[in-house]
Design an enzyme around this catalytic site. Structure first.
Site, PDB file in Angstrom:
ATOM      1  N   VAL A  14      16.847  48.831  53.319  1.00 44.57           N
ATOM      2  CA  VAL A  14      15.514  48.882  52.690  1.00 44.57           C
ATOM      3  C   VAL A  14      15.139  50.321  52.312  1.00 44.57           C
ATOM      4  O   VAL A  14      14.649  50.576  51.202  1.00 44.57           O
ATOM      5  CB  VAL A  14      14.448  48.257  53.623  1.00 44.57           C
ATOM      6  CG1 VAL A  14      13.065  48.371  53.008  1.00 44.57           C
ATOM      7  CG2 VAL A  14      14.778  46.792  53.900  1.00 44.57           C
ATOM      8  N   LYS A 105       8.302  44.099  60.574  1.00 41.43           N
ATOM      9  CA  LYS A 105       7.434  42.982  60.990  1.00 41.43           C
ATOM     10  C   LYS A 105       7.391  42.819  62.496  1.00 41.43           C
ATOM     11  O   LYS A 105       6.362  42.440  63.062  1.00 41.43           O
ATOM     12  CB  LYS A 105       7.813  41.653  60.328  1.00 41.43           C
ATOM     13  CG  LYS A 105       9.259  41.192  60.472  1.00 41.43           C
ATOM     14  CD  LYS A 105      10.080  41.803  59.547  1.00 41.43           C
ATOM     15  CE  LYS A 105      11.385  42.152  59.268  1.00 41.43           C
ATOM     16  NZ  LYS A 105      12.146  41.305  58.454  1.00 41.43           N
ATOM     17  N   GLY A 134       9.727  39.839  51.862  1.00 44.53           N
ATOM     18  CA  GLY A 134      10.442  40.777  50.994  1.00 44.53           C
ATOM     19  C   GLY A 134       9.620  41.291  49.833  1.00 44.53           C
ATOM     20  O   GLY A 134       8.569  41.913  50.013  1.00 44.53           O
ATOM     21  N   GLY A 187      23.022  42.290  53.343  1.00 45.14           N
ATOM     22  CA  GLY A 187      21.898  43.123  53.835  1.00 45.14           C
ATOM     23  C   GLY A 187      20.636  42.345  54.132  1.00 45.14           C
ATOM     24  O   GLY A 187      19.572  42.931  54.292  1.00 45.14           O
ATOM     25  N   GLU A 190      18.835  40.792  60.048  1.00 43.29           N
ATOM     26  CA  GLU A 190      18.385  41.862  60.928  1.00 43.29           C
ATOM     27  C   GLU A 190      19.592  42.459  61.654  1.00 43.29           C
ATOM     28  O   GLU A 190      20.662  41.840  61.717  1.00 43.29           O
ATOM     29  CB  GLU A 190      17.396  41.310  61.960  1.00 43.29           C
ATOM     30  CG  GLU A 190      16.102  40.801  61.359  1.00 43.29           C
ATOM     31  CD  GLU A 190      15.344  41.864  60.581  1.00 43.29           C
ATOM     32  OE1 GLU A 190      15.042  42.925  61.121  1.00 43.29           O
ATOM     33  OE2 GLU A 190      15.068  41.626  59.391  1.00 43.29           O
ATOM     34  N   ASP A 201      12.143  36.304  63.656  1.00 41.82           N
ATOM     35  CA  ASP A 201      11.696  37.044  62.471  1.00 41.82           C
ATOM     36  C   ASP A 201      10.592  36.260  61.733  1.00 41.82           C
ATOM     37  O   ASP A 201       9.556  36.820  61.372  1.00 41.82           O
ATOM     38  CB  ASP A 201      12.908  37.294  61.553  1.00 41.82           C
ATOM     39  CG  ASP A 201      12.540  38.055  60.295  1.00 41.82           C
ATOM     40  OD1 ASP A 201      12.471  39.291  60.348  1.00 41.82           O
ATOM     41  OD2 ASP A 201      12.316  37.400  59.263  1.00 41.82           O
ATOM     42  N   LYS A 205       6.534  37.171  61.146  1.00 42.39           N
ATOM     43  CA  LYS A 205       5.888  37.154  59.823  1.00 42.39           C
ATOM     44  C   LYS A 205       4.722  36.165  59.806  1.00 42.39           C
ATOM     45  O   LYS A 205       3.659  36.453  59.249  1.00 42.39           O
ATOM     46  CB  LYS A 205       6.908  36.778  58.744  1.00 42.39           C
ATOM     47  CG  LYS A 205       7.975  37.855  58.526  1.00 42.39           C
ATOM     48  CD  LYS A 205       9.103  37.313  57.661  1.00 42.39           C
ATOM     49  CE  LYS A 205      10.193  38.339  57.419  1.00 42.39           C
ATOM     50  NZ  LYS A 205      11.415  37.751  56.862  1.00 42.39           N
TER      51      LYS A 205
HETATM   52  P1  NDP Z   1      19.279  49.058  58.313  1.00 42.67           P
HETATM   53  O1  NDP Z   1      19.963  48.963  59.636  1.00 42.67           O
HETATM   54  O2  NDP Z   1      20.054  48.768  57.083  1.00 42.67           O
HETATM   55  O3  NDP Z   1      18.638  50.516  58.145  1.00 42.67           O
HETATM   56  C1  NDP Z   1      18.021  51.209  59.186  1.00 42.67           C
HETATM   57  C2  NDP Z   1      18.431  52.683  59.075  1.00 42.67           C
HETATM   58  O4  NDP Z   1      17.677  53.442  60.004  1.00 42.67           O
HETATM   59  C3  NDP Z   1      19.907  52.878  59.428  1.00 42.67           C
HETATM   60  O5  NDP Z   1      20.479  53.848  58.565  1.00 42.67           O
HETATM   61  C4  NDP Z   1      19.826  53.369  60.860  1.00 42.67           C
HETATM   62  O6  NDP Z   1      20.936  54.159  61.242  1.00 42.67           O
HETATM   63  C5  NDP Z   1      18.557  54.201  60.817  1.00 42.67           C
HETATM   64  N1  NDP Z   1      17.954  54.385  62.119  1.00 42.67           N
HETATM   65  C6  NDP Z   1      17.734  53.420  63.053  1.00 42.67           C
HETATM   66  N2  NDP Z   1      17.154  53.973  64.138  1.00 42.67           N
HETATM   67  C7  NDP Z   1      17.006  55.282  63.870  1.00 42.67           C
HETATM   68  C8  NDP Z   1      16.499  56.392  64.619  1.00 42.67           C
HETATM   69  N3  NDP Z   1      16.047  56.253  65.856  1.00 42.67           N
HETATM   70  N4  NDP Z   1      16.513  57.618  64.038  1.00 42.67           N
HETATM   71  C9  NDP Z   1      16.990  57.778  62.795  1.00 42.67           C
HETATM   72  N5  NDP Z   1      17.531  56.797  62.055  1.00 42.67           N
HETATM   73  C10 NDP Z   1      17.510  55.560  62.585  1.00 42.67           C
HETATM   74  O7  NDP Z   1      18.003  48.104  58.398  1.00 42.67           O
HETATM   75  P2  NDP Z   1      17.197  47.429  57.189  1.00 42.67           P
HETATM   76  O8  NDP Z   1      17.012  48.387  56.096  1.00 42.67           O
HETATM   77  O9  NDP Z   1      17.779  46.092  56.908  1.00 42.67           O
HETATM   78  O10 NDP Z   1      15.812  47.134  57.926  1.00 42.67           O
HETATM   79  C11 NDP Z   1      14.867  48.150  58.139  1.00 42.67           C
HETATM   80  C12 NDP Z   1      13.519  47.540  58.445  1.00 42.67           C
HETATM   81  O11 NDP Z   1      13.112  46.754  57.338  1.00 42.67           O
HETATM   82  C13 NDP Z   1      13.506  46.585  59.638  1.00 42.67           C
HETATM   83  O12 NDP Z   1      12.268  46.700  60.277  1.00 42.67           O
HETATM   84  C14 NDP Z   1      13.627  45.208  58.996  1.00 42.67           C
HETATM   85  O13 NDP Z   1      13.071  44.193  59.783  1.00 42.67           O
HETATM   86  C15 NDP Z   1      12.820  45.424  57.750  1.00 42.67           C
HETATM   87  N6  NDP Z   1      13.126  44.534  56.637  1.00 42.67           N
HETATM   88  C16 NDP Z   1      14.419  44.349  56.236  1.00 42.67           C
HETATM   89  C17 NDP Z   1      14.702  43.584  55.132  1.00 42.67           C
HETATM   90  C18 NDP Z   1      16.082  43.367  54.647  1.00 42.67           C
HETATM   91  O14 NDP Z   1      16.249  42.608  53.686  1.00 42.67           O
HETATM   92  N7  NDP Z   1      17.087  43.994  55.230  1.00 42.67           N
HETATM   93  C19 NDP Z   1      13.610  42.939  54.377  1.00 42.67           C
HETATM   94  C20 NDP Z   1      12.285  43.179  54.898  1.00 42.67           C
HETATM   95  C21 NDP Z   1      12.070  43.956  55.986  1.00 42.67           C
HETATM   96  P3  NDP Z   1      22.169  53.396  61.980  1.00 42.67           P
HETATM   97  O15 NDP Z   1      22.681  52.373  61.028  1.00 42.67           O
HETATM   98  O16 NDP Z   1      23.132  54.501  62.258  1.00 42.67           O
HETATM   99  O17 NDP Z   1      21.595  52.776  63.215  1.00 42.67           O
HETATM  100  N1  HSE Z   2      16.050  39.468  58.040  1.00 46.03           N
HETATM  101  C1  HSE Z   2      14.952  39.199  57.197  1.00 46.03           C
HETATM  102  C2  HSE Z   2      15.211  37.920  56.442  1.00 46.03           C
HETATM  103  C3  HSE Z   2      14.739  40.324  56.238  1.00 46.03           C
HETATM  104  O1  HSE Z   2      16.342  37.467  56.434  1.00 46.03           O
HETATM  105  O2  HSE Z   2      14.275  37.380  55.871  1.00 46.03           O
HETATM  106  C4  HSE Z   2      13.501  40.164  55.403  1.00 46.03           C
HETATM  107  O3  HSE Z   2      12.360  40.271  56.185  1.00 46.03           O
END
Ligand code: NDP
Ligand code: HSE
Length: 425
Positions: A14, A105, A134, A187, A190, A201, A205
């Protein structure tokens, strides 16, 4: 023109989509909103991932403190996920007077009241459009476009991963494990996919959406939750034969002061618009007393759609002169006048394996009758050493159905209710 410096904490799926939009659509937003966005700092554990976006070394933050202490930065995007350290980092930013935009969330569902109190203390805003559904702008719609209405219900598919898995199993006969693997590669899932497949999840929401829709705190712990791990190919096949598609639905209803909030697999009639919502697409049906039915539809997960929701909040925060807070008492408790009911009413599908002998069907019918459950349809098939009987009921109370199941299983050691699925009517 207004220059706005932002920081991103977590540049994964994200955060990456967000960075892409802020850079690729920079000039578009400058032209249309008069805002010159600059991503001044990025924090992520994974330095290689930061570099892969072409982000210069002087924009890499070594700690959250570095961002909190940077006076140029006015908006911080949190896309790391999880509760800690995201919560502490966000609190730090809010107390430093920086507005926070998050997709988290789990964190909002569990700690919204305290985070909002911290935001007020710091004079900052806390925005979370991306936390639910999303790229679909449902939060803003509930907060700002439906004020004229009592929202009676919201019914939706609000988890992309489970919808992707169920769609692949239904439409392509794919196995659960393969479909989950694909959702992870795309992607959608979670970090720990248990949050998706066990319905956590969607329950986070639903707690956020129903709090906004019903103007009271609805903690995530009050949401009834079942995931999709018990859904079988046989259930999918039976649904098809009866004219249903199985979906993980989130259902929030308010009748007067009675509220029900639940997440569970549901048979959706093939003719219902939610039945055609496939893959990572999500949709939410909202009914208001004056607006009547509305349907919000779009991609519920993924880098770019979720990035779109994040950037919409960033633009919103940059343009607002005063932060927006909840318009109900956001103290983490359900308002005293509200009763959250778990004994909801639904139609049900039940499938039981039973002894194939005279009188067995009559004995099951007697149990249902005794518990006020009226049968709409019965199907019976021969099975190995017994029979499989499937029932579709008229609307019945959950407690009466559960009593019936227990009594059917007590009738005979061979009786086993193998599936129990609520049906959307
Ligand atoms: P990812 O794992 O792809 O990205 C998270 C990033 O943050 C990674 O690069 C991770 O590094 C880094 N990170 C985690 N903890 C730390 C820390 N303590 N310090 C610095 N960097 C850190 O997750 P997503 O992008 O999928 O999800 C992110 C958020 O968005 C979550 O809250 C999720 O619920 C929400 N979300 C996700 C959606 C999706 O479609 N994926 C849609 C809607 C919401 P590393 O990988 O090395 O741990
Ligand atoms: N893991 C969540 C889903 C990401 O599959 O809907 C979006 O919130």
């Amino acid at each position: 023109m207004k220059k706005v410096h932002v920081a991103i904490m977590g540049i994964g799926t994200v955060g990456g989509g967000t960075y892409e939009i802020l850079t690729k659509n920079h000039d578009f937003m400058l032209k249309n909103h008069g805002i010159d966005f600059c991503v001044k700092k990025v924090l992520d554990k994974n330095l290689e991932r930061i570099a892969s976006f072409g982000i210069p070394e002087n924009a890499v933050a070594s700690s959250a403190d570095e961002i909190a202490n940077d006076e140029d930065i006015s908006i911080v995007i949190e896309t790391m996920g999880g509760v800690e350290p995201a919560k502490s980092f966000i609190e730090k930013m809010l107390l430093a007077g920086k507005s926070v935009v998050t997709a988290n969330k789990e964190l909002i569902s569990k700690h919204w009241p305290s985070l909002e109190a911290t935001a007020k203390k710091g004079g900052a805003g806390l925005y979370f459009e991306a936390s639910c559904v999303g790229g679909v702008p449902i939060i803003r719609a509930l907060e700002e476009s439906l004020q004229a209405n009592h929202v009676n219900s919201l019914v939706g598919i609000i988890n992309g991963t489970t919808n992707y898995i169920l769609s692949k199993m239904t439409e392509e006969g794919m196995s659960y494990a393969d479909a989950l693997k694909e959702a992870q590669q795309l992607g959608y899932a979670e970090f720990n996919p248990t949050a998706d497949v066990e319905g956590f999840d969607a329950s986070y929401k639903l707690s956020i959406l129903s709090s906004l829709a019903f103007h009271t705190c609805i903690p995530g712990t009050k949401v009834y939750r079942e995931g999709i791990t018990n859904v079988t190919k046989a259930d999918i096949k039976a649904g098809k034969e009866l004219g249903y598609v199985i979906k993980l639905l989130a259902i929030g209803k308010r009748h007067g002061n009675d509220v029900e909030v639940r997440v569970h697999p549901t048979f959706v009639p093939q003719s219902h618009p939610l039945a055609g919502v496939s893959g990572s697409f999500n949709a939410v049906f909202v009914n208001g007393d004056f607006v009547d039915d509305l349907m919000f539809y779009g991609r519920g997960a993924g880098s770019r759609p979720t990035g779109s929701a994040i950037v919409s909040d960033v633009v919103y925060a940059a343009k607002r002169t005063s932060p927006l807070y909840s318009d109900f008492e956001n103290n983490g408790e359900v308002s005293p006048e509200i009763n959250i009911s778990t004994d909801f009413t639904s139609k049900y599908y039940l499938s039981a394996s039973v002894k194939d002998a005279p009188g067995v069907l009559a004995s099951l019918a007697t149990v249902f009758a005794k518990n006020n459950v009226s049968i709409e349809t019965v199907l019976q098939r021969g099975g190995v050493g017994g029979a499989v009987v499937c029932f579709l009921t008229h609307p019945a109370k959950e407690s009466d159905i559960r009593k019936s199941i227990a009594e059917i299983e007590e009738l005979d050691d061979e009786n086993k209710v193998v599936s129990f699925i609520r049906v959307l009517s």
